[in-house]
Enzyme design. Structure first.
Site, PDB file in Angstrom:
ATOM      1  N   GLN A   1      -6.585   2.246   6.363  1.00  0.00           N
ATOM      2  CA  GLN A   1      -5.379   2.584   5.920  1.00  0.00           C
ATOM      3  C   GLN A   1      -4.825   4.073   6.544  1.00  0.00           C
ATOM      4  OE1 GLN A   1      -3.311   1.089   3.984  1.00  0.00           O
ATOM      5  NE2 GLN A   1      -1.440   2.647   4.499  1.00  0.00           N
TER       6      GLN A   1
ATOM      7  N   LYS B   1      -2.566  -4.139  -1.436  1.00  0.00           N
ATOM      8  CA  LYS B   1      -3.147  -5.022  -0.546  1.00  0.00           C
ATOM      9  C   LYS B   1      -4.301  -5.360  -1.208  1.00  0.00           C
ATOM     10  CE  LYS B   1      -1.974  -2.223   3.493  1.00  0.00           C
ATOM     11  NZ  LYS B   1      -1.893  -1.232   4.222  1.00  0.00           N
TER      12      LYS B   1
ATOM     13  N   ASP C   1      -4.820  -5.503  11.497  1.00  0.00           N
ATOM     14  CA  ASP C   1      -3.674  -4.945  11.537  1.00  0.00           C
ATOM     15  C   ASP C   1      -2.895  -5.086  12.863  1.00  0.00           C
ATOM     16  OD1 ASP C   1      -2.646  -3.645   9.098  1.00  0.00           O
ATOM     17  OD2 ASP C   1      -3.883  -1.739   9.549  1.00  0.00           O
TER      18      ASP C   1
END
Ligand code: NDP
Length: 283
Positions: A96, A52, A119
């Site tokens: 995460q 990422k 997200d």
């Protein structure tokens, strides 16, 4: 002829579009930034976070890393998220997953400001998706829609079957296919006679988490097959939920693993960072 859908090339196309938009914003004095929080040092999470950050660098997005110790308390994590929510220089916040066992993932996701929820996991983002309002969409299913559209696969009016009903892939995937006017069926581990259902699909999206489970017996001749699964086989090689060699000859188009859905997830995360800039400007 079978078409192999090239997720690597399509994801590069998207990242290049994001890069151009980010550079346009820079000219107006606006920087785009993503805060990436990792708790503990799970090696797989480390690889995802690294990828990422690399994609951010490619697109010109500033990534700000928070690498927290495994023993970090939930309150400490929530305090950091609260600080980032208020920080005007931060557009997107990504935590995460999975988090260490002592943390409540739902509570952590809920703490992220919905305008920074890149997200797309926040209940407000999921609700907006369900009622057709603008907001963030979970990156993997959003990436699959881009793969289909950019490969000229018509969705409207097609029989779409999704295998899997997880909150991050299966459910949002089904809603997105519905939004594109597909006729959608969701299947799961309690579905009776799975093959009979999947054989109806013009577009079959497979997100089961079982290596090579889907063989040609599950697939209609000429279907488009999208494989979300990622696994390492006995030889440490990557494979998907679909038995690619068995299925490819009977379908009209298929995504490979690696190089199919995987790269799209990160590309859509980059795109979501741009959405966050727009949402913050309009608030
Ligand atoms: P989950 O384990 O959360 O969900 C799996 C789903 O598959 C569940 O809904 C389950 O049903 C269903 N299922 C399991 N076994 C069967 C079966 N025998 N028949 C029918 N349905 C079944 O997985 P995720 O959705 O998170 O991920 C799926 C796969 O995609 C994994 O391999 C994961 O690694 C990969 N993945 C890849 C991403 C990428 O970027 N490429 C991103 C996210 C995930 P039930 O609900 O009844 O238990």
């Amino acid at each position: 002829m079978i078409k192999i859908i090239d997720g690597k090339a399509i994801s590069k196309e998207i990242k290049d579009e994001v890069k151009e938009a980010v550079s346009g914003l820079k000219e107006q004095g606006i920087t785009v930034s993503l805060a990436v929080i990792q708790v503990g040092n799970d090696p797989a999470s480390g690889v995802y976070v690294g990828n990422k950050k690399k994609a951010c660098e490619y697109c010109g997005i500033e990534s700000v890393s928070y690498e927290l110790a495994e023993e970090t308390t939930q309150d400490e994590l929530l305090t950091l998220i609260e600080k980032l929510n208020k920080d005007e220089k931060i557009n997107g916040i990504l935590v995460q997953l999975p988090l260490p066992k002592h943390m409540d993932e739902d509570a952590v996701i809920k703490a992220i400001a919905p305008i920074k929820d890149v997200d797309g996991f926040h209940p407000q983002s999921v609700g907006a998706l369900c009622i057709g309002q603008p907001g963030f969409v979970s990156c993997t299913p959003a990436g699959i829609i881009e793969l289909l559209k950019r490969s000229n696969v018509e969705i409207a009016g097609k029989e779409c079957v999704v295998i899997g009903r997880s909150n991050i892939v299966g459910k949002p995937m089904a809603i997105l296919l519905l939004r594109e006017n597909g006729t959608v069926t969701i299947t799961h581990s309690r579905t009776k006679d799975l093959k009979e259902v999947t054989k109806r699909a013009d577009i079959l999206v497979v997100a089961i988490g079982k290596p090579k489970m889907i063989t040609r017996e599950y697939v209609k001749e000429g279907a488009v097959v999208i494989d979300v699964g990622i696994h390492r086989n006995e030889n440490n090689k990557l494979c998907g939920d679909v038995d690619f060699d068995d299925v490819a000859p009977v379908c009209s188009a298929i995504t490979p693993v690696p190089g199919g859905v995987g790269p799209m997830t990160i590309a859509m995360l980059m795109k979501n960072c741009l959405t966050s800039v727009a949402l913050m400007q309009n608030q």
